[in-house]
Design an enzyme around this catalytic site. Sequence first.
Site, PDB file in Angstrom:
ATOM      1  N   CYS A 109       0.855  -1.180   0.000  1.00 29.79           N
ATOM      2  CA  CYS A 109       0.000   0.000   0.000  1.00 29.79           C
ATOM      3  C   CYS A 109       0.892   1.232   0.000  1.00 29.79           C
ATOM      4  O   CYS A 109       1.843   1.307   0.784  1.00 29.79           O
ATOM      5  CB  CYS A 109      -0.903  -0.015   1.227  1.00 29.79           C
ATOM      6  SG  CYS A 109      -2.017   1.402   1.297  1.00 29.79           S
ATOM      7  N   HIS A 151      -8.877  -3.440  -3.309  1.00 26.27           N
ATOM      8  CA  HIS A 151      -7.980  -2.695  -2.427  1.00 26.27           C
ATOM      9  C   HIS A 151      -8.336  -1.205  -2.448  1.00 26.27           C
ATOM     10  O   HIS A 151      -8.428  -0.560  -1.398  1.00 26.27           O
ATOM     11  CB  HIS A 151      -6.534  -2.922  -2.889  1.00 26.27           C
ATOM     12  CG  HIS A 151      -5.499  -2.209  -2.079  1.00 26.27           C
ATOM     13  ND1 HIS A 151      -4.607  -2.872  -1.281  1.00 26.27           N
ATOM     14  CD2 HIS A 151      -5.190  -0.894  -1.964  1.00 26.27           C
ATOM     15  CE1 HIS A 151      -3.797  -1.995  -0.692  1.00 26.27           C
ATOM     16  NE2 HIS A 151      -4.132  -0.778  -1.102  1.00 26.27           N
ATOM     17  N   GLU A 152      -8.555  -0.650  -3.642  1.00 22.07           N
ATOM     18  CA  GLU A 152      -8.875   0.783  -3.748  1.00 22.07           C
ATOM     19  C   GLU A 152     -10.266   1.095  -3.196  1.00 22.07           C
ATOM     20  O   GLU A 152     -10.464   2.121  -2.542  1.00 22.07           O
ATOM     21  CB  GLU A 152      -8.736   1.272  -5.187  1.00 22.07           C
ATOM     22  CG  GLU A 152      -7.317   1.159  -5.751  1.00 22.07           C
ATOM     23  CD  GLU A 152      -6.230   1.681  -4.821  1.00 22.07           C
ATOM     24  OE1 GLU A 152      -6.428   2.736  -4.187  1.00 22.07           O
ATOM     25  OE2 GLU A 152      -5.178   1.035  -4.720  1.00 22.07           O
TER      26      GLU A 152
END
Length: 187
Positions: A109, A151-152
């Site tokens: 990340c 993830h986003e």
Amino acid sequence: MIDVRPSQQMRDLGVVQHGAGILAEPARAFDLPAEHDEAERVTDELFAAVERIGQVHPFAKGMGIAAPQIGIGRAAAVVLPPGDAPAIILLNPKITDRSAEADEQYEGCLSFFDVRGLVPRPLKITVESTALTGETVITVYERGLARLIHHEIDHLDGLLYTARMRTGVDPIPVEEYRQTGRAWAYE
């Protein structure tokens, strides 16, 4: 030469780092098409960040960035798939369906780039997003791209990947991860 930690490098490139309140808050949706110009401005800022980051770090597995990661609490993200596939712009995205079949892969990340974590995610997700015109767009993503998109969207919901990790599994230092030599593998 001074060794700069990866997280410091991302901070220097304008990426908000772990611990900042904006990363733990749900992002505010756009009212489209009324906020067309604002959504376009935020998207442009995301692409500018992608450009800055891409100049100093290669992303063989693709990469993404969400507006909260550049200090903007709005529901927008940009994902660059691996290879030469076109960028994916996500406005007001929501996961509406996910496969029961999942796998666990290492993720990084930009907001805490010093570590990598083993994160379980579904192999297939259906995402509903909004076009600048206000129309609803439904797209199915699979495997690595599903992982990037998920993830986003987590960022836009105020979640970091550590919230998805199995209990008792901790992120590992990026130096240790590099020694695993593991790319995402799908059959």
